[in-house]
Design an enzyme around this catalytic site. Structure first.
Site, PDB file in Angstrom:
ATOM      1  N   ASN A 139      38.923  35.526  18.820  1.00  0.00           N
ATOM      2  CA  ASN A 139      39.188  36.384  19.975  1.00  0.00           C
ATOM      3  C   ASN A 139      37.972  37.180  20.436  1.00  0.00           C
ATOM      4  O   ASN A 139      38.056  37.894  21.435  1.00  0.00           O
ATOM      5  CB  ASN A 139      40.302  37.384  19.646  1.00  0.00           C
ATOM      6  CG  ASN A 139      41.633  36.723  19.437  1.00  0.00           C
ATOM      7  OD1 ASN A 139      42.140  36.034  20.316  1.00  0.00           O
ATOM      8  ND2 ASN A 139      42.206  36.901  18.257  1.00  0.00           N
ATOM      9  N   LYS A 140      36.867  37.072  19.743  1.00  0.00           N
ATOM     10  CA  LYS A 140      35.743  37.970  19.990  1.00  0.00           C
ATOM     11  C   LYS A 140      34.751  37.408  21.009  1.00  0.00           C
ATOM     12  O   LYS A 140      34.775  36.239  21.363  1.00  0.00           O
ATOM     13  CB  LYS A 140      35.037  38.286  18.671  1.00  0.00           C
ATOM     14  CG  LYS A 140      35.962  38.875  17.610  1.00  0.00           C
ATOM     15  CD  LYS A 140      36.746  40.069  18.120  1.00  0.00           C
ATOM     16  CE  LYS A 140      37.539  40.778  17.036  1.00  0.00           C
ATOM     17  NZ  LYS A 140      38.705  40.015  16.565  1.00  0.00           N
TER      18      LYS A 140
END
Length: 434
Positions: free
Chosen positions: A207-208
């Site tokens: 998700n980064k």
């Protein structure tokens, strides 16, 4: 007034603004390409996926650490298997343990809490303000003789008011760990996030802003902190020039967690790091194209970003007048097509933002430890925390903002058409509900 704004809302049977889902919100994944394949391929060809020794080391993790440290102007960088492991290392470097409390905001991620609890220390919640990061005013109230460190979490892509927060910590002699997991590539007044704390951690989870699927890194300037982090991230000892464990230095004989980064993750992280400015630049451009169009809507308040130029861009947060309006607004946006593929969190009422809010972490609320002894809360050294509450009400601003805010993820591959549809939908819904 445009025809679209006059139309019936889709939630009431009208025609939606769009019917195609928005892209997945996973920033770095949209940029995976030949560069990642080339570097990962070199590791596979070398048959040396372990970073410290092997037949033909490619030194991917070494290079990642060097480039990451240089980017932030730090002396040391240590790659880890995850951002969670990086947190454990950073807190361990500060000798956090029973009898200590670590201050952190009530809007966070579960890993922040878990790292503190596993070390036997107590999480001390601090409220947030309209930056959706730590309130310097509440921080001043919460610091005590038991406070060992400040875990400053840069939430949802942008730092809070560092000009106000850092002096409070410095005046109290409180070491600062910057948690930059959600804000990699962001900056504050021209300084990269992660460059001002005593230590800082980053995550490369899917998700980064940049991703290796999983991974993390710790940065600092202090050699003692670095050596403690190294021992903790490995098997509790240093390593010699041949990459073998070296237990000779008594000062750094600790208990390691086996969280070394592999050369495969290092290769992918390195390729992504070299694209990070492009990834965050794309998100920031899309975000502010949207924000400029909607921030003047009466009754809709955009999150306060202290330094918009330093925003890494993956989230746009707006706050509505009431919880009821917020719920209706979010449902109406979804009906207009402002949603992602199945399983995505492209647009969400923040009340439903799960473990990002302290009260949804039931192991915290119910004071559960890793074992059935109830430690760290039952540890006599932590009796000072008996009255601490982790339920709703402990951080009133968290409660209020969670109930009235909507989070839109800004994919790193939005088209101009996507941006236009998002703006159109927000204006259409606002015209009907505000």
């Amino acid at each position: 007034m445009s025809q679209v704004l006059c139309e019936e809302l889709a939630v009431n049977g009208g025609v939606p603004v769009r019917t195609v889902p928005l892209p997945w919100e996973l920033p770095g994944s949209h940029w995976i390409g030949e560069e990642e394949m080339d570097l990962v391929g070199k590791v596979l060809s070398s048959r040396s996926p372990f970073r410290y020794y092997g037949p033909h080391l490619e030194h991917m993790v070494d290079t990642l650490e060097q480039e990451f440290a240089a980017r932030l102007g730090r002396r040391y960088a240590l790659a880890t298997g995850s951002g969670t492991a990086a947190l454990m290392c950073a807190l361990g470097a500060l000798d956090v343990g029973p009898g200590d409390e670590v201050l952190l905001s009530g809007y966070l991620w579960v890993s922040c809490l878990g790292a503190i609890v596993r070390l036997g220390a107590i999480p001390r919640l601090v409220d947030i303000d309209d930056t959706f990061c730590m309130s310097p005013t509440d921080l001043s109230r919460k610091i005590s003789s038991r406070s060992k460190a400040l875990l400053l979490v840069h939430m949802s892509g942008a730092p809070g008011d560092l000009d106000a927060i850092l002096p409070v910590a410095r005046d109290a002699g409180l070491p600062v760990i910057e948690d930059c997991a959600q804000a990699n590539g962001a900056s504050y007044r021209g300084k990269p996030v992660g460059s001002q704390g005593d230590l800082a951690i980053f995550s490369f989870q899917l998700n980064k802003n940049m991703t290796a699927g999983e991974g993390g890194i710790v940065v600092c300037n202090d050699e003692h902190f670095y050596k403690r982090c190294f021992a903790i991230h490995d098997m509790g000892y240093a390593r010699n020039a041949e990459g073998r464990l070296d237990p000779d230095d008594e000062q750094y004989q600790l208990w390691g967690i086996g969280a070394r980064m592999s050369e495969l993750a290092g290769a992918m992280s390195l390729a992504q790091l070299r694209k990070l400015d492009s990834i965050t630049g794309a998100m920031r451009e899309s975000k502010y194209a949207i924000r400029r169009e909607i921030e003047q809507i009466e009754g809709l308040q955009c999150r306060r970003i202290v330094d918009p130029k330093g925003d890494s861009g993956p989230f746009l947060i707006v706050t509505l007048p009431s919880a009821e309006v917020c719920e209706a607004f979010a449902k109406a946006l979804h009906a207009e097509g402002i949603r992602g593929p199945e399983g995505s969190f492209a647009c969400i009422a923040m009340e439903n933002w799960g473990l990002h809010w302290h009260w949804n972490n039931l192991s915290l609320v119910n004071r559960r430890g890793q074992s059935n002894t109830g430690r760290p809360w039952t540890d006599p050294a932590n009796a000072f925390a008996n009255e601490y509450s982790y339920e709703r009400g402990a951080c009133p601003n968290c409660d209020d903002l969670a109930s009235r805010s909507i989070l839109l993820t800004i994919a790193s591959c939005l088209t101009q058409g996507d941006v236009s549809d998002i703006v159109e939908a927000y204006k259409k819904v606002a015209n009907a509900l505000l």
